[in-house]
Design a protein around this motif. Structure first.
Motif, short mmCIF file in Angstrom:
data_model
loop_
_atom_site.label_atom_id
_atom_site.label_comp_id
_atom_site.label_asym_id
_atom_site.label_seq_id
_atom_site.Cartn_x
_atom_site.Cartn_y
_atom_site.Cartn_z
N VAL A 180 -62.83 -58.15 -14.62
CA VAL A 180 -61.75 -57.16 -14.48
C VAL A 180 -61.11 -56.83 -15.82
CG1 VAL A 180 -61.06 -57.42 -12.08
CG2 VAL A 180 -60.32 -59.10 -13.74
N ALA A 181 -61.15 -57.79 -16.74
CA ALA A 181 -60.56 -57.54 -18.06
C ALA A 181 -61.30 -56.43 -18.80
CB ALA A 181 -60.59 -58.82 -18.88
N LYS A 182 -62.53 -56.14 -18.37
CA LYS A 182 -63.32 -55.11 -19.07
C LYS A 182 -63.25 -53.76 -18.35
CE LYS A 182 -65.32 -58.41 -21.62
NZ LYS A 182 -64.73 -58.80 -22.86
N ASN A 183 -62.35 -53.65 -17.40
CA ASN A 183 -62.28 -52.41 -16.64
C ASN A 183 -61.92 -51.20 -17.48
OD1 ASN A 183 -63.18 -53.26 -14.27
ND2 ASN A 183 -61.23 -53.26 -13.18
N ASN A 184 -61.25 -51.43 -18.61
CA ASN A 184 -60.84 -50.29 -19.42
C ASN A 184 -61.93 -49.79 -20.36
OD1 ASN A 184 -58.36 -50.33 -18.23
ND2 ASN A 184 -57.52 -51.78 -19.72
N LEU A 185 -63.05 -50.49 -20.38
CA LEU A 185 -64.13 -50.07 -21.28
C LEU A 185 -64.66 -48.71 -20.87
CD1 LEU A 185 -66.33 -53.30 -21.60
CD2 LEU A 185 -64.84 -52.32 -23.34
N ASP A 186 -65.02 -47.91 -21.88
CA ASP A 186 -65.69 -46.66 -21.54
C ASP A 186 -67.20 -46.91 -21.48
OD1 ASP A 186 -66.30 -47.12 -24.11
OD2 ASP A 186 -65.70 -45.16 -24.90
N PHE A 187 -67.94 -45.84 -21.33
CA PHE A 187 -69.39 -45.96 -21.16
C PHE A 187 -70.04 -46.74 -22.31
CE2 PHE A 187 -73.75 -44.23 -21.39
CZ PHE A 187 -74.19 -44.65 -20.14
N ASP A 188 -69.71 -46.34 -23.55
CA ASP A 188 -70.32 -47.00 -24.71
C ASP A 188 -69.88 -48.46 -24.79
OD1 ASP A 188 -70.05 -43.99 -26.66
OD2 ASP A 188 -71.71 -44.76 -25.46
N GLY A 189 -68.64 -48.71 -24.37
CA GLY A 189 -68.14 -50.08 -24.37
C GLY A 189 -68.97 -50.96 -23.44
N HIS A 190 -69.37 -50.40 -22.31
CA HIS A 190 -70.20 -51.16 -21.37
C HIS A 190 -71.55 -51.50 -21.99
CE1 HIS A 190 -67.37 -49.99 -18.18
NE2 HIS A 190 -67.90 -50.99 -17.51
N ILE A 191 -72.12 -50.49 -22.66
CA ILE A 191 -73.43 -50.71 -23.28
C ILE A 191 -73.34 -51.83 -24.31
CG2 ILE A 191 -75.15 -49.65 -24.81
CD1 ILE A 191 -74.65 -47.03 -23.33
N GLU A 192 -72.28 -51.78 -25.08
CA GLU A 192 -72.09 -52.80 -26.12
C GLU A 192 -71.95 -54.19 -25.52
OE1 GLU A 192 -68.88 -53.33 -29.63
OE2 GLU A 192 -69.27 -51.28 -28.95
#
Lengths: 591, 233
Positions: A180-192
């Motif tokens: 849940v802490a990563k919910n604010n990631l955008d698309f590129d953030g997820h890839i990273e």
């Protein structure tokens, strides 16, 4: 560097199918460039993977999921079907509230992340749509809304927020980009995040394996570990091997680092537990007694490569909703299904692609079985026996997994091949689905029939369904015994059904009320369900006496069960008792 | 070569797969390590005894059982979970911080018939027979609670199969004996282990699980009563 990924347990096969699907999708859509076109190749035993392609996979993975579960696409489809309905004046009131609810719910989610004045405007204007003459404005607002959610950024965010908790969470819990802490990631953030948690470890471990093989001195090995100092598993290793010669280091690795349970030749720095594959894994620190000698360090060693492959399992399986339970207790659950067979990897891939296409077409389960069975070109009957389904529903929060493992025995394969079409007459769909589930599990579908009959009595349903269900159950029992010719046994079931119909007509003639039939049907059904033959025969004799009719000797089967079992006798008769408009339907079935 | 042939019956059995923690999936027949374990337990062995095994069998259906499982959250416990359900006036409680429970599904095979051949040194076979005849505890295979009824134990002569014969039982057949045409479900079964780094590292045997009524492949054995034998080594 090329690595071999061998097929094995079902979860790894699921992962391999998923990996291949993502690779294929990436190639087709230009996400994975031409230079990598041969980096994932299908072999009879599994997949050969060139590790150069690994950095390309995270993007393809997310784009695949975005397309598969696109919120914009599903919302637009739903709104389009509403538009069709709302044009009819008599539907307007009902449909307009559904439209408002749908747009409001999704709209609020959009506004949470993106400032969108035009969307706020649409939501405000929607409130004023109340009458049928506003329909053209309404369609205008809907189209405006569709444009907004089709904005790439918006759809990306909404879809990520959908498939992470709904699909991926039940496979992996809250690990890496699912936290849940990563919910604010955008698309590129997820890839990273994906790259960091899954790809980097694989690359490190593979280089490490090579370094152990090829290093000529301990200095070389230590230098290698030093350059990868930020990788957790190497930190501890570095301390351990600091003062050892290269031979001692090799010996240390051989005796102190376990090998992976899924890909046997790889070193294992990880562990098979809940966060790697939550449908069947348990958290190692809360379940000491699940591992040998209470080992808590690494009870089920796993390599980073296996961990990565398992991450593709949700894409390798087919995801669909299934209703479980009966009537008021029905619960819709999200299931993941997989077809496992002993064949080359290409064939497993093909069967699962077929399965997922059928599911998308909303084919009922039994159709899938028979089609799958029939799609096997000219394989021997023996092969048919080696197709088995596995499906599971897993809830991470309640730590609950239902796993059904359907192995198709020979007699069932034959049955489905010959008679699956008949099952289409069992309506509503839920009962058919359940009937087939029971049969595939090797359980007696008689309980489904009891519920089905009760439902038919209660709701005064009149369909051919219960009769067909009774007949098919009886056929399956015959198949199990090795009988292949159904004509004689079908006649018996049909005779009982006819008896029921005649009695029904007699009762209605004398009392001119449905009520009496209903109460008798309930009484007989209760007796049948309780297996109380005496009670059943007692009620039956009374009905026949009051109708002044001779009783057929076929009912004696309820007592001696020579040709038919008690449940078949009872249920076929009850189905007849409930029949009223059967004539055409029956002809249709027999045709 | 002589072998000891066992005919066993189990009303229920769960031969749990290594990864299946949250749902106890079962193999269709006991893996070699399980059978080996049962024999070693019978003999009270404290080290590995070389032997070859052949495992065949049938089961009627697969059932689902819903069971309460206990999870130990700590290595050292102040109490041990004793199940005293049904015993009058017996109180038992345990520390919730140490032990939790959760109901889980267990797959069970129902009415399992097994045919097992064991080839080992003559005196070992004699010891197994003695252990069967004078056992002080119940026999079980797989889980402790899955009792075994030994319907037959007999020393038989085993020779190579020369003629054509069909399988009377479902069986594990080593993959190297199976040709491409013979369809089977592949399993990697555990056989014996070395302890590496505090955990067991298993030697695996690649087998195919084949259904009865197919033609036996070449290179297998048959005993004096016409039962096929598929040694795993």
């Amino acid at each position: 560097m090329k690595v071999k990924l061998h097929m094995g347990e079902w979860m790894i096969n699921m992962g391999l199918v998923g990996l291949y699907r993502v690779f294929e999708y990436g190639r087709k859509n230009g996400i994975i460039s031409d230079e990598y076109k041969d980096s994932v190749t299908v072999k009879p035993w599994g997949i050969e993977l060139d590790t150069d392609v690994l950095p390309q996979l995270p993007k393809a993975y997310f784009l695949y999921l975005l397309e598969e579960y696109s919120v914009a696409r599903r919302e637009c489809e739903r709104l389009d079907s509403y538009i069709e309905q709302v044009k009819k004046e008599e539907n307007f009131k009902n449909v307009v509230s559904s439209i408002k609810k749908s747009i409001n719910d999704t709209g609020k989610k959009v506004l949470k992340y993106f400032p969108y004045p035009s969307l706020e405007d649409v939501l405000e204007k929607l409130k004023d749509v109340k009458k049928a003459e506003h329909v053209s404005q309404l369609i205008g607002y809907i189209n405006e809304f569709k444009t907004i959610i089709n904005d790439q950024k918006v759809n990306e965010k909404l879809t990520l927020n959908y498939f992470k908790p709904a699909i991926l969470r039940s496979f992996f819990g809250q690990v890496s980009f699912l936290n849940v802490a990563k919910n604010n990631l955008d698309f590129d953030g997820h890839i990273e995040e994906f790259y960091k948690s899954y790809i980097v470890p694989v690359l490190n471990d593979l280089i490490f394996e090579q370094a152990i093989e090829t290093s000529r001195s301990s200095e070389e090995m230590n230098a290698f570990l030093e350059t990868h100092n930020d990788y957790q598993p190497f930190k501890q290793l570095k301390r351990e091997v600091r003062k050892k010669t290269i031979e001692e280091i090799r010996e240390y690795v051989r005796t102190n680092i376990n090998k992976c349970l899924l890909f046997n030749e790889r070193v294992a720095f990880y562990n098979f537990e809940e966060m790697v594959f939550s449908p069947i894994g348990v958290a190692k620190d809360n379940a000491f007694n699940f591992s040998w000698h209470f080992d808590s360090q690494q009870p089920k060693p796993l390599s980073s490569l296996a961990k990565l492959v398992l991450l593709f399992a949700p894409i390798g399986s087919t995801i669909y909703y299934k209703s479980e339970g009966i009537n008021e207790q029905t619960e819709r659950r999200l299931y993941a299904g997989f077809v496992q067979t002993d064949a080359t990897f290409a064939e497993i891939l093909q069967k699962n692609n077929h399965f997922s296409q059928l599911k998308k077409k909303r084919e009922p389960f039994n159709k899938i079985v028979s089609q799958l069975v029939q799609s096997v070109k000219k394989e021997s009957e023996y092969t048919v026996d080696h197709l088995f389904f596995l499906e599971f529903f897993s809830d991470y929060d309640s730590k609950k997994t239902h796993l059904h493992y359907y192995h198709l025995p020979m007699y069932l394969a034959h049955y489905f091949k010959q008679h699956a079409d008949k099952l289409d007459y069992i309506k509503p769909y839920d009962y058919r689905e359940q009937f087939v589930q029971y049969v595939l599990r090797g359980a007696d579908p008689v309980y489904v029939i009891y519920n089905y009959l009760r439902d038919c009595i209660k709701n005064e349903r009149s369909t051919i369904g219960p009769y067909i269900a009774v007949q098919e159950r009886h056929r399956i029992l015959q198949f199990k015994k090795g009988v292949r010719d159904m004509s004689t046994t079908d006649k018996r079931v049909s005779a009982l059904f006819m008896q029921g119909r005649e009695i029904r007509e007699a009762i209605i003639r004398s009392s001119s009320s449905e009520k009496k039939v209903t109460s008798i049907a309930y009484r007989l059904l209760n007796a049948a369900k309780a297996g109380n033959r005496k009670n059943f025969m007692d009620t039956l004799l009374r009905i026949y006496m009051s109708a002044d009719r001779p009783i057929s000797p076929i009912f004696l089967n309820a007592l001696h069960e020579r040709d038919l079992d008690f449940a078949t006798v009872a249920n076929a008769f009850i189905a007849g008792l409930l029949a009223n408009q059967y004539k055409e339907e029956q002809e249709e079935v027999q045709a | 070569m002589k072998a000891l042939r066992l005919k066993l019956f189990q009303e229920t059995a769960c031969y749990k797969k290594p990864f299946a923690s949250k749902v106890a999936e079962t193999y269709p027949l006991p893996p070699y390590s399980t059978v080996k374990g049962m024999i070693h337990a019978l003999l009270n062995a404290d080290q590995f005894i070389p032997m070859r095994l052949s495992v065949q069998g049938t089961y009627e259906e697969k059932l689902l059982d819903y069971q309460r499982y206990y999870f130990f959250k700590k290595k050292e416990l102040s109490s041990f979970p004793l199940v005293l359900d049904g015993l009058a006036r017996m109180e038992f409680s345990y520390d919730k911080n140490e032990i939790t429970t959760m109901p889980m599904y267990t797959h069970l095979l129902h009415n399992v018939h097994l045919l097992i051949h064991i080839e080992a040194e003559q005196h070992i076979l004699k010891q197994i027979i003695h252990a069967i005849e004078y056992s002080m505890t119940h026999y079980s295979l797989g889980r402790w609670e899955d009792l075994v009824r030994i319907d037959e134990y007999k020393l038989v002569d085993v020779q190579e199969l020369k003629e054509e014969k069909t399988l009377q039982w479902n069986a594990y057949i080593p993959s190297n004996l199976l040709d491409r045409e013979t369809k089977s479900i592949p399993y990697q079964l555990n056989w014996k282990y070395e302890i590496v780094n505090g955990i067991r590292q298993w030697e695996k045997i690649n087998v195919g699980y084949v259904q009865k009524e197919i033609e036996a492949p070449e290179g297998v054995w048959i005993d004096e009563d016409g039962e096929l034998v598929f040694y795993h080594l």
